[in-house]
Design a protein around this motif. Sequence first.
Motif, PDB file in Angstrom:
ATOM      1  N   ARG A 155       0.874  -1.295  -0.092  1.00 29.13           N
ATOM      2  CA  ARG A 155       0.203  -0.150   0.017  1.00 29.13           C
ATOM      3  C   ARG A 155       1.016   1.205   0.132  1.00 29.13           C
ATOM      4  O   ARG A 155       0.270   2.216  -0.187  1.00 29.13           O
ATOM      5  CB  ARG A 155      -0.950   0.084   1.215  1.00 29.13           C
ATOM      6  CG  ARG A 155      -1.990  -1.038   1.018  1.00 29.13           C
ATOM      7  CD  ARG A 155      -3.151  -0.557   2.270  1.00 29.13           C
ATOM      8  NE  ARG A 155      -2.582  -0.457   3.313  1.00 29.13           N
ATOM      9  CZ  ARG A 155      -2.674  -1.522   4.381  1.00 29.13           C
ATOM     10  NH1 ARG A 155      -3.161  -2.820   4.081  1.00 29.13           N
ATOM     11  NH2 ARG A 155      -2.063  -1.537   5.570  1.00 29.13           N
ATOM     12  N   HIS A 156       2.041   1.328   0.620  1.00 25.72           N
ATOM     13  CA  HIS A 156       2.740   2.336   0.694  1.00 25.72           C
ATOM     14  C   HIS A 156       4.095   2.150   0.015  1.00 25.72           C
ATOM     15  O   HIS A 156       4.931   1.385   0.484  1.00 25.72           O
ATOM     16  CB  HIS A 156       3.160   2.688   2.153  1.00 25.72           C
ATOM     17  CG  HIS A 156       1.728   2.754   3.009  1.00 25.72           C
ATOM     18  ND1 HIS A 156       0.831   3.922   2.811  1.00 25.72           N
ATOM     19  CD2 HIS A 156       1.128   1.989   3.894  1.00 25.72           C
ATOM     20  CE1 HIS A 156      -0.129   3.614   3.702  1.00 25.72           C
ATOM     21  NE2 HIS A 156      -0.072   2.420   4.239  1.00 25.72           N
ATOM     22  N   ALA A 157       4.465   3.163  -0.966  1.00 25.82           N
ATOM     23  CA  ALA A 157       5.555   3.076  -1.783  1.00 25.82           C
ATOM     24  C   ALA A 157       7.007   3.172  -0.822  1.00 25.82           C
ATOM     25  O   ALA A 157       6.862   4.138   0.144  1.00 25.82           O
ATOM     26  CB  ALA A 157       5.753   4.075  -2.789  1.00 25.82           C
ATOM     27  N   GLY A 158       7.726   2.430  -1.136  1.00 28.62           N
ATOM     28  CA  GLY A 158       9.117   2.390  -0.015  1.00 28.62           C
ATOM     29  C   GLY A 158       9.046   1.981   1.367  1.00 28.62           C
ATOM     30  O   GLY A 158       9.793   1.968   2.134  1.00 28.62           O
ATOM     31  N   ALA A 159       7.884   1.656   1.874  1.00 30.59           N
ATOM     32  CA  ALA A 159       7.505   0.877   3.013  1.00 30.59           C
ATOM     33  C   ALA A 159       8.546  -0.119   3.436  1.00 30.59           C
ATOM     34  O   ALA A 159       9.181  -0.230   4.505  1.00 30.59           O
ATOM     35  CB  ALA A 159       6.172   0.626   3.463  1.00 30.59           C
ATOM     36  N   GLN A 160       8.704  -1.022   2.295  1.00 32.35           N
ATOM     37  CA  GLN A 160       9.356  -2.484   2.729  1.00 32.35           C
ATOM     38  C   GLN A 160      10.940  -1.873   2.931  1.00 32.35           C
ATOM     39  O   GLN A 160      11.522  -2.396   3.603  1.00 32.35           O
ATOM     40  CB  GLN A 160       9.086  -3.163   1.313  1.00 32.35           C
ATOM     41  CG  GLN A 160      10.289  -4.437   1.883  1.00 32.35           C
ATOM     42  CD  GLN A 160       9.782  -5.596   0.619  1.00 32.35           C
ATOM     43  OE1 GLN A 160       8.871  -5.738   0.037  1.00 32.35           O
ATOM     44  NE2 GLN A 160      11.022  -6.075   0.015  1.00 32.35           N
ATOM     45  N   GLU A 161      11.394  -0.996   1.902  1.00 32.09           N
ATOM     46  CA  GLU A 161      12.721  -0.831   2.216  1.00 32.09           C
ATOM     47  C   GLU A 161      13.085  -0.068   3.487  1.00 32.09           C
ATOM     48  O   GLU A 161      14.121  -0.317   4.243  1.00 32.09           O
ATOM     49  CB  GLU A 161      13.124   0.228   1.121  1.00 32.09           C
ATOM     50  CG  GLU A 161      14.704   0.699   0.977  1.00 32.09           C
ATOM     51  CD  GLU A 161      15.005   1.556  -0.177  1.00 32.09           C
ATOM     52  OE1 GLU A 161      16.169   1.774  -0.363  1.00 32.09           O
ATOM     53  OE2 GLU A 161      14.138   2.128  -0.914  1.00 32.09           O
ATOM     54  N   ARG A 162      12.094   0.932   3.642  1.00 37.21           N
ATOM     55  CA  ARG A 162      12.448   1.529   5.220  1.00 37.21           C
ATOM     56  C   ARG A 162      12.338   0.700   6.115  1.00 37.21           C
ATOM     57  O   ARG A 162      13.160   0.667   7.142  1.00 37.21           O
ATOM     58  CB  ARG A 162      11.540   2.665   5.166  1.00 37.21           C
ATOM     59  CG  ARG A 162      11.479   3.873   4.495  1.00 37.21           C
ATOM     60  CD  ARG A 162      10.533   4.995   4.608  1.00 37.21           C
ATOM     61  NE  ARG A 162       9.111   4.836   4.666  1.00 37.21           N
ATOM     62  CZ  ARG A 162       8.441   4.757   3.455  1.00 37.21           C
ATOM     63  NH1 ARG A 162       8.986   5.207   2.386  1.00 37.21           N
ATOM     64  NH2 ARG A 162       7.273   4.567   3.639  1.00 37.21           N
ATOM     65  N   PHE A 163      11.271  -0.423   6.408  1.00 37.21           N
ATOM     66  CA  PHE A 163      11.178  -1.170   7.254  1.00 37.21           C
ATOM     67  C   PHE A 163      12.549  -2.241   7.413  1.00 37.21           C
ATOM     68  O   PHE A 163      12.978  -2.504   8.504  1.00 37.21           O
ATOM     69  CB  PHE A 163       9.815  -2.224   7.124  1.00 37.21           C
ATOM     70  CG  PHE A 163       9.792  -3.198   8.209  1.00 37.21           C
ATOM     71  CD1 PHE A 163       9.144  -2.993   9.331  1.00 37.21           C
ATOM     72  CD2 PHE A 163      10.297  -4.407   7.907  1.00 37.21           C
ATOM     73  CE1 PHE A 163       8.867  -4.014  10.327  1.00 37.21           C
ATOM     74  CE2 PHE A 163      10.126  -5.512   8.905  1.00 37.21           C
ATOM     75  CZ  PHE A 163       9.443  -5.231  10.215  1.00 37.21           C
ATOM     76  N   VAL A 164      12.753  -2.751   6.338  1.00 34.36           N
ATOM     77  CA  VAL A 164      14.171  -3.791   6.220  1.00 34.36           C
ATOM     78  C   VAL A 164      15.292  -2.947   6.481  1.00 34.36           C
ATOM     79  O   VAL A 164      16.104  -3.251   7.427  1.00 34.36           O
ATOM     80  CB  VAL A 164      14.109  -4.168   4.901  1.00 34.36           C
ATOM     81  CG1 VAL A 164      15.386  -5.238   4.996  1.00 34.36           C
ATOM     82  CG2 VAL A 164      12.919  -5.363   4.638  1.00 34.36           C
ATOM     83  N   ASN A 165      15.530  -1.700   6.078  1.00 34.51           N
ATOM     84  CA  ASN A 165      16.556  -1.032   6.525  1.00 34.51           C
ATOM     85  C   ASN A 165      16.698  -0.587   8.038  1.00 34.51           C
ATOM     86  O   ASN A 165      17.742  -0.770   8.539  1.00 34.51           O
ATOM     87  CB  ASN A 165      16.979   0.537   5.744  1.00 34.51           C
ATOM     88  CG  ASN A 165      17.138  -0.048   4.292  1.00 34.51           C
ATOM     89  OD1 ASN A 165      17.624  -0.939   4.168  1.00 34.51           O
ATOM     90  ND2 ASN A 165      17.159   1.014   3.308  1.00 34.51           N
ATOM     91  N   ARG A 166      15.531  -0.411   8.436  1.00 30.46           N
ATOM     92  CA  ARG A 166      15.482   0.292  10.222  1.00 30.46           C
ATOM     93  C   ARG A 166      15.867  -1.279  10.996  1.00 30.46           C
ATOM     94  O   ARG A 166      16.540  -1.060  11.901  1.00 30.46           O
ATOM     95  CB  ARG A 166      14.388   0.652  10.400  1.00 30.46           C
ATOM     96  CG  ARG A 166      14.003   0.983  11.890  1.00 30.46           C
ATOM     97  CD  ARG A 166      15.040   2.075  12.406  1.00 30.46           C
ATOM     98  NE  ARG A 166      14.210   2.373  13.793  1.00 30.46           N
ATOM     99  CZ  ARG A 166      15.304   3.037  14.592  1.00 30.46           C
ATOM    100  NH1 ARG A 166      16.401   3.309  14.391  1.00 30.46           N
ATOM    101  NH2 ARG A 166      14.996   3.371  15.782  1.00 30.46           N
ATOM    102  N   ALA A 167      15.174  -2.239  10.268  1.00 32.34           N
ATOM    103  CA  ALA A 167      15.380  -3.292  11.165  1.00 32.34           C
ATOM    104  C   ALA A 167      17.029  -4.014  11.072  1.00 32.34           C
ATOM    105  O   ALA A 167      17.445  -4.336  12.174  1.00 32.34           O
ATOM    106  CB  ALA A 167      14.561  -4.494  10.463  1.00 32.34           C
ATOM    107  N   ALA A 168      17.399  -3.914   9.808  1.00 29.23           N
ATOM    108  CA  ALA A 168      19.005  -4.426   9.671  1.00 29.23           C
ATOM    109  C   ALA A 168      19.722  -3.274  10.473  1.00 29.23           C
ATOM    110  O   ALA A 168      20.760  -3.953  11.382  1.00 29.23           O
ATOM    111  CB  ALA A 168      19.300  -4.143   8.254  1.00 29.23           C
ATOM    112  N   ARG A 169      19.393  -1.869  10.776  1.00 28.44           N
ATOM    113  CA  ARG A 169      20.150  -1.252  11.635  1.00 28.44           C
ATOM    114  C   ARG A 169      20.250  -1.517  13.026  1.00 28.44           C
ATOM    115  O   ARG A 169      21.190  -1.591  13.786  1.00 28.44           O
ATOM    116  CB  ARG A 169      19.958   0.242  11.500  1.00 28.44           C
ATOM    117  CG  ARG A 169      20.452   1.068  10.050  1.00 28.44           C
ATOM    118  CD  ARG A 169      20.521   2.537   9.993  1.00 28.44           C
ATOM    119  NE  ARG A 169      19.348   2.751  10.517  1.00 28.44           N
ATOM    120  CZ  ARG A 169      18.170   3.124   9.484  1.00 28.44           C
ATOM    121  NH1 ARG A 169      18.485   2.924   8.100  1.00 28.44           N
ATOM    122  NH2 ARG A 169      16.953   3.466  10.097  1.00 28.44           N
TER     123      ARG A 169
END
Length: 331
Positions: free
Chosen positions: A216-230
């Motif tokens: 539903r939200h553009a870029g949400a997956q990338e933001r979630f995964v990057n935050r989780a990885a950090r």
Amino acid sequence: MTLSTSAEGAPTDRRAGSVGTGRAHAKAVLIGEHAVVYGAPALAVPVPQLTVTATARVTDGPDGVSFTMTGSPSRPMVTQATDGLRRLIAEFMATTGADDSPHLEVTVDGAVPHGRGLGSSAACARAVVHALADLYDHEVTENETFDLVQTAENMAHGRSSGVDARTVGASGPLLFHKGEARELTIGCYGLLVIADSGVVGRTKDAVELLREGFARHAGAQERFVNRAARLTEEARHALAHGRPEELGARLTDYHDLLRAAGLSTNGIDALVEAALTAGGLGAKITGGGLGGCVLALTRTERAGDVIQELYAAGAVQTWVVPLRGPDEYAR
């Protein structure tokens, strides 16, 4: 135990009464759940206090497999578990050359509560693999065991990250990244308190909820995964370099990430808050989400207060796991 072999030396037959035994234990995800299937790292710990023992017995009777599972899981869970275990047994027979014509009675006796994010299905599967290996005098490597457990896990949960399949047989904390697992360096010690909310988690629903949010939200997956990885990488460094306060803070941050994605519940949030209020260094949901368990990091001297507050906030049972390296788990 009597064993007949084929010309190639593969096990082919078992006499009625022959028995094999296998064991495994629970696990808890320290940090990184959900994001691990998108390529981010995750940290997991064994929970050796919660064990599963499986026995496989050849009996007189019609060809096939019958199961007995102790405890009181719901009927859908039993059906789901035994379907996966039947597939696992068929794969074991096919890959080892063992004779699948005798009647097998498989009993799974486990203390790992179902649907709590503690690896119950993977622990049952691993115990069954080793019971079959014992029954047929067949040596199975760790990679062979992993592949067989994944056969059952993928039926139970859909696409499985492999975290459970590895950790239910691990001797210490593990780092997972892109399908590979290795032992973690442990430089800070404390206690992990696992609190059962009493509510069965819904991993498949949580996975689908997260996927729908990403769509539903553009870029949400990338933001979630990057935050989780950090957060996971920072937690790994804190764990290695003896910084328990920082490790605890990253656990709480990760809970906030999962809560923002809709994967927590009011009951889980209340347990997290209770652990922090009692002096816990950090707390988060552990496992798939939408129920299940909370994991809290605490210093030894505050563990009693944390446990008391968790019960006051609705926990139905707790377990205490020392945070330590693989050599110490083996003691």
